[in-house]
Scaffold this motif. Structure first.
Motif, PDB file in Angstrom:
ATOM      1  N   PHE A 275      10.491  -9.625  33.662  1.00 11.08           N
ATOM      2  CA  PHE A 275      11.605 -10.117  34.706  1.00 11.08           C
ATOM      3  C   PHE A 275      11.535  -9.385  35.997  1.00 11.08           C
ATOM      4  N   LEU A 278      13.194 -11.055  38.863  1.00  7.00           N
ATOM      5  CA  LEU A 278      14.877 -10.954  38.658  1.00  7.00           C
ATOM      6  C   LEU A 278      15.218  -9.632  39.106  1.00  7.00           C
ATOM      7  N   LEU A 279      14.505  -8.674  38.723  1.00  5.80           N
ATOM      8  CA  LEU A 279      15.060  -7.052  39.136  1.00  5.80           C
ATOM      9  C   LEU A 279      15.033  -6.978  40.519  1.00  5.80           C
ATOM     10  N   PHE A 282      18.103  -8.592  41.651  1.00  2.00           N
ATOM     11  CA  PHE A 282      19.401  -7.452  41.594  1.00  2.00           C
ATOM     12  C   PHE A 282      19.372  -6.516  42.661  1.00  2.00           C
TER      13      PHE A 282
ATOM     14  N   ARG B  69      11.905 -11.073  24.843  1.00  2.00           N
ATOM     15  CA  ARG B  69      11.537 -10.538  25.988  1.00  2.00           C
ATOM     16  C   ARG B  69      12.552 -10.210  26.939  1.00  2.00           C
ATOM     17  N   SER B  72      13.254  -5.886  28.456  1.00  2.00           N
ATOM     18  CA  SER B  72      12.509  -5.199  29.556  1.00  2.00           C
ATOM     19  C   SER B  72      13.940  -5.241  30.567  1.00  2.00           C
ATOM     20  N   LEU B  73      14.984  -5.938  30.154  1.00  2.00           N
ATOM     21  CA  LEU B  73      16.242  -5.906  31.074  1.00  2.00           C
ATOM     22  C   LEU B  73      17.051  -4.880  30.339  1.00  2.00           C
TER      23      LEU B  73
END
Lengths: 414, 207
Positions: A275, A278-279, A282, B69, B72-73
């Protein structure tokens, strides 16, 4: 994974696959099952096919009296959503046919007039040409189309307009054939997809019956897409996007549309392993938020965008706002998000518009209150107001507005 | 108005997709169960006020996505947690095998100074289902918790009928409270907290 458990996994994916593809294998309904026709078809069904029941534990922001200023009730929009479904509409869902609500079933004359007038304008904008014996409906990208899309595509035009925006209206024989081949193949993601299919749109009439109708289409599209784009596979969130596509398009078109959203519109960037993009999104949003009062308040409360934006972006606002609002966002995203950067910019614009809409609530609350508002369904009533803000941020992000004002101020000095 | 000062405790709920993390949280907070939960994307958030051993507590519950997955967040949600719940489904052996993966991933991402002391509560959910479907026997889970040697507590629960849910969450609150007292003591040596209790280092399984 040892060979025994991988064998079990294969057996399990085969069992799941056949449940969605073979009518004979559908498990017998137990007496305590609530999957009876009465249950599935009971309750009030709105014009989009969402069944309103009290059994759904949907989290929704409770507004205190006096806090409704920014969420003024748009009467017409309210009446439009209260249109009832007729028996023949419901019957068609069993064949998982295309879902196109009829304008004729609007029972509020005024709203009907308004929508009819807008629909007529869309007829004038629509260009028809013949391609290998089929009619192809197209919309030419110009200022008028953009303006009218921000106002909302009339619901009777959504299927046609979305197909044109995504470029799937012309014949896509090779990709459609590939879809049917992929449907036949084995897919390691079937177990995860099977878990998510029944719990993605349980309130939508198309997806209520286990292993049937819309659930079959949803399973097959996700199964095929995971195989089509093995670098990403299936990721939770994709099911929510597919549900909306299947509400407006037949199954194979929904697959083409999902591919277009991921590839051409670049949504795949947000879904990549780890991601990373996506990060980054943010961080960009956090930076933009610093120019809004809401942003510094959220910082003070220790709330990072990652705590609430993941769901907003990965599902393109599914169940984050009412369905009628989500459709308005999608209208614009499908038209304007013609590459990954534009798509992400639009998602950021919507996030900023929502946070601006929630300003009064957030400024006046604590950590819990803010998190509850942001992680539930935001009860937007005035879609036009929201979209006006989206349009503003789409044209000029808060940081850009700040830079422009700084430049202008410098210009005045010189 | 004199309201007693509430202690705020952060709890993270982890575990494979579909084991019942959201259902457990809703059974505990709202005392209701519905088949119609939606998949949790990213994370969800609920709070519950309760009283443990005379102390007023607000539990801040962070429910997470189960697909691997999304780990990772995770770091954003894991930070500052006082206790971690790992849920598995007693009818799904793979979800039990994942428990250690979730635990070690959590410890790695939070880089906790004293991994053995950080409290984990392991919940075997969905015990309301037909016993013939069970693939994770209770003693397997108990021996796992014992052999890990950390601060692990185990319960078997049913989010559907509510079995053991409030007992489990009370234990979670207690573990979180104890852990947060340790932290306060470590970070603020002038504080007057006297709950530091090092005799609790041995792995305990309360069932």
């Amino acid at each position: 994974m040892d060979s025994a458990s991988s064998f079990q996994t294969t057996n399990e994916t085969q069992r799941i696959y056949s449940l969605y593809n073979n009518s004979d294998l559908r498990p017998h309904l137990s007496p305590e099952s609530d999957e009876t026709d009465e249950y599935l078809l009971s309750g009030h069904v709105d014009r989009y096919g969402n069944v309103e029941t009290d059994s759904l534990p949907l989290k929704q922001l409770q507004l205190k009296p006096g806090k409704k200023k920014f969420l003024r009730l748009d009467k017409a929009a309210k009446h439009l959503t209260q249109r009832v479904f007729y028996a023949q509409d419901i019957a068609r869902f069993n064949d998982c046919d295309i879902f196109t609500p009829h304008l004729s079933s609007i029972n509020i004359a005024k709203a009907e007039d308004k929508e009819n007038n807008r629909a007529k304008k869309w007829i004038d904008m629509c260009q028809v040409r013949m391609e290998s014996g089929n009619q192809v409906f197209e919309f030419c990208l110009n200022k008028k189309l953009i303006r009218r899309t921000f106002k909302g595509v009339p619901d009777c035009w959504r299927s046609t307009a979305w197909s044109s925006f995504l470029g799937i209206n012309t014949e896509k024989k090779a990709l459609t054939e590939q879809y049917h081949r992929l449907c036949e193949m084995e897919c390691a993601y079937d177990i995860q997809i099977d878990l998510d299919v029944p719990r993605t749109a349980a309130s939508h009439i198309l997806f209520r019956r286990r292993y049937f109708g819309g659930q079959r289409s949803l399973f097959r599209v996700l199964h095929a897409f995971a195989l089509f784009m093995p670098s990403i596979g299936y990721v939770q969130g994709m099911a929510s996007i597919t549900v909306v596509l299947l509400s407006y398009l037949p199954e194979d078109s929904a697959f083409l549309a999902l591919v277009a959203i991921m590839e051409k519109h670049g949504m795949q960037k947000l879904y990549t392993l780890g991601f990373t993009n996506l990060l980054t999104a943010f961080d960009t949003l956090k930076n933009e938020l610093e120019y809004l009062p809401t942003g510094s308040k959220l910082s003070d409360l220790g709330i990072e965008p990652s705590a609430f934006v993941t769901r907003w972006y990965l599902t393109i606002f599914h169940q984050c706002v009412p369905f009628h609002t989500q459709l308005r966002i999608w209208d614009v995203l499908l038209l304007m998000g013609s590459d990954a950067d534009k798509t992400i910019r639009l998602l950021q614009a919507v996030a900023l518009a929502l946070l601006r809409g929630l300003e009064e609530v957030i400024m006046d609350t604590d950590f819990e209150g803010a998190m509850q508002a942001l992680s539930g369904t935001i009860p937007v009533q005035n879609d036009n107001a929201l979209m006006a803000h989206v349009k503003q941020y789409w044209h000029e992000m808060p940081s850009e507005a700040f830079e422009r004002r700084t430049r202008e101020a410098c210009g005045m000095v010189h | 108005m004199t309201s007693p000062r509430r202690t705020l405790l952060k709890v993270v709920i982890l575990g494979d997709s579909g084991v019942g993390k959201t259902s457990l949280m809703n059974q505990f907070v709202n005392h209701r169960f519905s088949r119609e939960y939606k998949a949790t994307i990213g994370a969800d958030f609920l709070t519950k006020e309760l009283e443990v051993d005379g102390e007023a507590i607000t539990l801040q519950l962070w429910d997470t996505a189960g697909q691997e997955r999304f780990q990772s967040l995770g770091v954003a949600f894991y930070r500052g947690a006082d206790c971690c719940i790992v849920v598995y489904d007693v009818n799904n052996a793979k979800s039990f095998e994942s428990v250690e993966n979730w635990r070690s991933e959590f410890l790695e991402q939070t880089s906790s100074l004293n991994n053995n002391a950080f409290p984990f509560v392991i919940l075997g959910n969905q015990i309301d289902k037909d016993p013939s479907k069970r693939t994770v026997p209770l003693n397997h889970a108990l021996s796992y918790c014992k052999n890990q040697g950390g601060n692990l507590t185990h319960f078997e629960t049913s989010a559907k009928d509510g079995t053991n849910v409030s007992i489990a969450f009370e234990s979670i609150a207690r573990s979180a409270l104890e852990n947060s007292s340790h932290e306060d003591y470590a970070s603020d040596l002038t504080g007057s907290i006297s709950l530091l209790n090092n005799t609790n280092e041995s792995g305990s399984c309360a069932c």
